[in-house]
Design a protein around this motif. Structure first.
Motif, PDB file in Angstrom:
ATOM      1  N   CYS A   1      12.543  10.416   2.914  1.00 55.99           N
ATOM      2  CA  CYS A   1      11.785   9.728   1.867  1.00 55.99           C
ATOM      3  C   CYS A   1      12.456   9.831   0.501  1.00 55.99           C
ATOM      4  O   CYS A   1      12.097   9.108  -0.418  1.00 55.99           O
ATOM      5  CB  CYS A   1      10.370  10.296   1.786  1.00 55.99           C
ATOM      6  N   GLU A   2      13.415  10.737   0.361  1.00 54.20           N
ATOM      7  CA  GLU A   2      14.103  10.917  -0.919  1.00 54.20           C
ATOM      8  C   GLU A   2      15.448  10.197  -0.970  1.00 54.20           C
ATOM      9  O   GLU A   2      16.131  10.236  -1.975  1.00 54.20           O
ATOM     10  CB  GLU A   2      14.352  12.418  -1.156  1.00 54.20           C
ATOM     11  N   GLN A   3      15.840   9.562   0.112  1.00 60.05           N
ATOM     12  CA  GLN A   3      17.191   9.021   0.206  1.00 60.05           C
ATOM     13  C   GLN A   3      17.385   7.707  -0.539  1.00 60.05           C
ATOM     14  O   GLN A   3      18.505   7.382  -0.934  1.00 60.05           O
ATOM     15  CB  GLN A   3      17.557   8.791   1.680  1.00 60.05           C
ATOM     16  N   LEU A   4      16.339   6.921  -0.699  1.00 58.68           N
ATOM     17  CA  LEU A   4      16.490   5.544  -1.134  1.00 58.68           C
ATOM     18  C   LEU A   4      16.179   5.364  -2.613  1.00 58.68           C
ATOM     19  O   LEU A   4      15.324   6.063  -3.177  1.00 58.68           O
ATOM     20  CB  LEU A   4      15.576   4.636  -0.311  1.00 58.68           C
ATOM     21  N   GLU A   5      16.860   4.382  -3.207  1.00 57.83           N
ATOM     22  CA  GLU A   5      16.565   4.013  -4.583  1.00 57.83           C
ATOM     23  C   GLU A   5      15.186   3.340  -4.648  1.00 57.83           C
ATOM     24  O   GLU A   5      14.738   2.712  -3.677  1.00 57.83           O
ATOM     25  CB  GLU A   5      17.630   3.052  -5.113  1.00 57.83           C
ATOM     26  N   PRO A   6      14.509   3.437  -5.792  1.00 58.93           N
ATOM     27  CA  PRO A   6      13.153   2.881  -5.886  1.00 58.93           C
ATOM     28  C   PRO A   6      13.065   1.391  -5.594  1.00 58.93           C
ATOM     29  O   PRO A   6      12.033   0.913  -5.117  1.00 58.93           O
ATOM     30  CB  PRO A   6      12.755   3.185  -7.336  1.00 58.93           C
ATOM     31  N   ASP A   7      14.155   0.632  -5.868  1.00 58.01           N
ATOM     32  CA  ASP A   7      14.068  -0.818  -5.647  1.00 58.01           C
ATOM     33  C   ASP A   7      14.138  -1.199  -4.175  1.00 58.01           C
ATOM     34  O   ASP A   7      14.089  -2.382  -3.838  1.00 58.01           O
ATOM     35  CB  ASP A   7      15.149  -1.555  -6.443  1.00 58.01           C
ATOM     36  N   ARG A   8      14.223  -0.190  -3.272  1.00 55.75           N
ATOM     37  CA  ARG A   8      14.189  -0.476  -1.847  1.00 55.75           C
ATOM     38  C   ARG A   8      12.873  -0.051  -1.197  1.00 55.75           C
ATOM     39  O   ARG A   8      12.747  -0.047   0.015  1.00 55.75           O
ATOM     40  CB  ARG A   8      15.377   0.208  -1.153  1.00 55.75           C
ATOM     41  N   ILE A   9      11.914   0.303  -2.046  1.00 57.32           N
ATOM     42  CA  ILE A   9      10.603   0.755  -1.591  1.00 57.32           C
ATOM     43  C   ILE A   9       9.555  -0.119  -2.265  1.00 57.32           C
ATOM     44  O   ILE A   9       9.569  -0.288  -3.487  1.00 57.32           O
ATOM     45  CB  ILE A   9      10.382   2.237  -1.951  1.00 57.32           C
ATOM     46  N   HIS A  10       8.623  -0.700  -1.479  1.00 58.83           N
ATOM     47  CA  HIS A  10       7.700  -1.702  -2.008  1.00 58.83           C
ATOM     48  C   HIS A  10       6.285  -1.440  -1.512  1.00 58.83           C
ATOM     49  O   HIS A  10       6.082  -1.110  -0.347  1.00 58.83           O
ATOM     50  CB  HIS A  10       8.111  -3.109  -1.552  1.00 58.83           C
ATOM     51  N   ARG A  11       5.342  -1.614  -2.397  1.00 56.99           N
ATOM     52  CA  ARG A  11       3.952  -1.645  -1.965  1.00 56.99           C
ATOM     53  C   ARG A  11       3.715  -3.000  -1.301  1.00 56.99           C
ATOM     54  O   ARG A  11       4.149  -4.038  -1.794  1.00 56.99           O
ATOM     55  CB  ARG A  11       3.010  -1.436  -3.142  1.00 56.99           C
ATOM     56  N   PRO A  12       3.044  -3.018  -0.138  1.00 56.17           N
ATOM     57  CA  PRO A  12       2.914  -4.271   0.615  1.00 56.17           C
ATOM     58  C   PRO A  12       2.345  -5.433  -0.184  1.00 56.17           C
ATOM     59  O   PRO A  12       2.864  -6.554  -0.114  1.00 56.17           O
ATOM     60  CB  PRO A  12       1.988  -3.882   1.776  1.00 56.17           C
ATOM     61  N   ASP A  13       1.301  -5.194  -0.961  1.00 55.14           N
ATOM     62  CA  ASP A  13       0.680  -6.298  -1.682  1.00 55.14           C
ATOM     63  C   ASP A  13       1.528  -6.818  -2.835  1.00 55.14           C
ATOM     64  O   ASP A  13       1.242  -7.890  -3.379  1.00 55.14           O
ATOM     65  CB  ASP A  13      -0.703  -5.888  -2.202  1.00 55.14           C
ATOM     66  N   ASP A  14       2.569  -6.081  -3.206  1.00 59.81           N
ATOM     67  CA  ASP A  14       3.502  -6.593  -4.208  1.00 59.81           C
ATOM     68  C   ASP A  14       4.516  -7.546  -3.579  1.00 59.81           C
ATOM     69  O   ASP A  14       5.155  -8.324  -4.281  1.00 59.81           O
ATOM     70  CB  ASP A  14       4.226  -5.448  -4.920  1.00 59.81           C
ATOM     71  N   ILE A  15       4.668  -7.459  -2.275  1.00 56.79           N
ATOM     72  CA  ILE A  15       5.496  -8.431  -1.561  1.00 56.79           C
ATOM     73  C   ILE A  15       4.694  -9.699  -1.325  1.00 56.79           C
ATOM     74  O   ILE A  15       5.170 -10.813  -1.572  1.00 56.79           O
ATOM     75  CB  ILE A  15       5.974  -7.846  -0.215  1.00 56.79           C
ATOM     76  N   ARG A  16       3.454  -9.519  -0.872  1.00 53.09           N
ATOM     77  CA  ARG A  16       2.580 -10.659  -0.599  1.00 53.09           C
ATOM     78  C   ARG A  16       1.139 -10.164  -0.601  1.00 53.09           C
ATOM     79  O   ARG A  16       0.817  -9.200   0.104  1.00 53.09           O
ATOM     80  CB  ARG A  16       2.934 -11.273   0.758  1.00 53.09           C
ATOM     81  N   PRO A  17       0.247 -10.776  -1.374  1.00 50.86           N
ATOM     82  CA  PRO A  17      -1.147 -10.328  -1.401  1.00 50.86           C
ATOM     83  C   PRO A  17      -1.759 -10.319  -0.002  1.00 50.86           C
ATOM     84  O   PRO A  17      -1.573 -11.253   0.779  1.00 50.86           O
ATOM     85  CB  PRO A  17      -1.824 -11.373  -2.308  1.00 50.86           C
ATOM     86  N   GLY A  18      -2.460  -9.251   0.306  1.00 54.09           N
ATOM     87  CA  GLY A  18      -3.120  -9.113   1.598  1.00 54.09           C
ATOM     88  C   GLY A  18      -2.277  -8.449   2.664  1.00 54.09           C
ATOM     89  O   GLY A  18      -2.767  -8.169   3.772  1.00 54.09           O
ATOM     90  N   LEU A  19      -1.000  -8.158   2.350  1.00 54.04           N
ATOM     91  CA  LEU A  19      -0.114  -7.587   3.362  1.00 54.04           C
ATOM     92  C   LEU A  19      -0.537  -6.163   3.746  1.00 54.04           C
ATOM     93  O   LEU A  19      -0.435  -5.778   4.914  1.00 54.04           O
ATOM     94  CB  LEU A  19       1.322  -7.591   2.836  1.00 54.04           C
ATOM     95  N   ALA A  20      -1.034  -5.400   2.777  1.00 54.99           N
ATOM     96  CA  ALA A  20      -1.474  -4.037   3.088  1.00 54.99           C
ATOM     97  C   ALA A  20      -2.593  -4.048   4.123  1.00 54.99           C
ATOM     98  O   ALA A  20      -2.622  -3.230   5.040  1.00 54.99           O
ATOM     99  CB  ALA A  20      -1.920  -3.326   1.816  1.00 54.99           C
ATOM    100  N   GLY A  21      -3.514  -5.007   3.987  1.00 56.28           N
ATOM    101  CA  GLY A  21      -4.613  -5.108   4.946  1.00 56.28           C
ATOM    102  C   GLY A  21      -4.127  -5.443   6.344  1.00 56.28           C
ATOM    103  O   GLY A  21      -4.671  -4.957   7.337  1.00 56.28           O
ATOM    104  N   ARG A  22      -3.083  -6.284   6.436  1.00 55.01           N
ATOM    105  CA  ARG A  22      -2.542  -6.625   7.750  1.00 55.01           C
ATOM    106  C   ARG A  22      -1.936  -5.402   8.428  1.00 55.01           C
ATOM    107  O   ARG A  22      -2.094  -5.200   9.642  1.00 55.01           O
ATOM    108  CB  ARG A  22      -1.486  -7.721   7.617  1.00 55.01           C
ATOM    109  N   PHE A  23      -1.224  -4.595   7.647  1.00 56.56           N
ATOM    110  CA  PHE A  23      -0.652  -3.387   8.233  1.00 56.56           C
ATOM    111  C   PHE A  23      -1.741  -2.409   8.652  1.00 56.56           C
ATOM    112  O   PHE A  23      -1.654  -1.774   9.712  1.00 56.56           O
ATOM    113  CB  PHE A  23       0.311  -2.721   7.252  1.00 56.56           C
ATOM    114  N   GLN A  24      -2.775  -2.287   7.833  1.00 59.94           N
ATOM    115  CA  GLN A  24      -3.851  -1.370   8.188  1.00 59.94           C
ATOM    116  C   GLN A  24      -4.579  -1.831   9.442  1.00 59.94           C
ATOM    117  O   GLN A  24      -4.955  -1.023  10.301  1.00 59.94           O
ATOM    118  CB  GLN A  24      -4.832  -1.239   7.015  1.00 59.94           C
TER     119      GLN A  24
END
Length: 383
Positions: free
Chosen positions: A90-113
């Protein structure tokens, strides 16, 4: 910056990590740690049937070319010379390679859940991930599930789950058995283990061949890293042994984050799900001839699957990679023996269900001479 133009540090923040860096870290041994003053390369397994944690073996630098795994416990308590020099994944990657799902597309977090906790989900998946985390191991959804959910598929469109993580095969199998036995609905699920790939599967007890499954394999190493099957705990190494960049995307269920280790998967999937340009770009860094042949077949599979997608997929990166393959690739595969061709023939049947279809011939031709020779050889093997 992320794909929405916002600073990722402001969006993602710094989620709490299950362990601390360096010598302050506790928990399982990771690749990059040192034991006996040698770096930890990965984790092998000596079991031929369902393994236990006792079957997991630590592989150190200098042992990669051995013909069989060493006998060395992966339990930190058995390694007094252990030095915690490897970073947690979890410490290996730069922050720009880590995304909250809903920042990619609204509602994506709910689909994963819903994929993990919804009515169609495998009931043991979330408890298993939590049990692994309690023992210090981190897990990610990998393969088709995060790719397809990010590009618009609902949880009902995901039939099997692939999981990867830091747990070696035996540690995973023990955790899975404990979770299945505690869950009255899942106790009859069947576990399978493939010693050639270190893949662990949990199968539906009724429809073992066609029911929903969960497949787990530890984070991958390049095939030539060891002469025997082994896994690691490095997200970047794992991505560089996968086939296409679009299949390197991971979902971290503990922190609810979409992880793009190479920083390419989201862009190559296209800006608009199932509408924008999709790029078929090989991710593989291996020079192993079998690994390259596998990528050719999987690239062909996705080329056939997506050629009707609106906005023809950009296959130029895949074509350029395929045409640059060494002309003697098949000769190098021959040197591995007939079992290698049996393996490729089985993969070919999965990737190309109708090998004589006109679309297959056209796609193979687009990939160049080596792909055409491989396809012709596999047609002969199947005859």
């Amino acid at each position: 910056m992320d794909r929405t133009g916002r600073r990722v540090r402001d969006v993602v923040g710094t989620p709490s990590l299950p362990q601390q860096r360096g010598d302050g870290r506790t928990g399982p041994i990771l690749t990059g740690d040192t034991v006996e003053d040698r770096p930890v390369v990965g984790f092998a397994c000596t079991a031929r049937t369902l393994p236990t944690a006792r079957d997991d073996q630590l592989v150190l630098g200098g042992e990669e070319e051995a013909g069989h795994p060493p006998l060395r416990s992966t339990d930190p308590a058995d390694q007094p010379s252990l030095t915690r020099t490897g970073p947690h994944p979890c410490e290996q990657l730069e922050p720009d390679r880590i995304h909250r799902p809903d920042d990619i597309r609204p509602g994506l977090a709910g689909r994963f859940q819903e994929l993990l906790h919804g009515p169609r989900s495998l009931p043991f998946t979330a408890p298993l991930i939590e049990r692994l985390a309690a023992s210090g191991h981190h897990s990610w959804l990998s393969g088709g599930a995060p790719r397809d959910v990010v590009t618009g598929a609902g949880p009902g469109g995901v039939h099997d789950l692939d999981l990867t993580g830091t747990a070696p095969a035996g540690a995973f199998t023990e955790a899975a058995r404990a979770v299945l036995d505690l869950d009255g609905l899942s106790a009859e699920h069947v576990q399978r283990f493939n010693p050639a790939t270190l893949t662990c599967a949990i199968l539906d007890p009724v429809a073992r061949t066609h029911g929903p499954t969960l497949d787990y394999r530890g984070l991958g190493l390049l095939r030539e890293a060891t002469r025997f099957p082994a896994t690691g705990s490095d997200l970047l190494q794992d991505s560089r042994q996968r086939d296409l960049t679009v299949n390197t995307l991971l979902y971290d269920p503990l922190r609810d984050l979409v992880v793009d280790p190479l920083g390419q998967a989201l862009d190559d999937l296209g800006d608009e799900p199932r509408q924008g340009p999709l790029r078929l770009v090989p991710a593989l860094a291996s020079t192993d001839p079998l690994a390259r042949a596998e990528v050719l077949l999987r690239g062909l599979k996705f080329l056939l699957r997506w050629h009707r997608r609106p906005g023809e997929p950009d296959d130029e990166p895949l074509r350029a990679w395929a045409r640059a393959l060494p002309a003697d690739l098949l000769d190098r595969i021959d040197a591995r023996g007939p079992d290698t061709w049996h393996h490729l023939a089985a993969l070919w049947e999965q990737c190309v269900p109708d090998p004589t279809a006109p679309a297959v011939a056209e796609a193979v031709q687009r990939l160049g001479t080596v792909a055409s020779r491989l396809h012709a050889r596999l047609l002969t093997e199947a005859a």
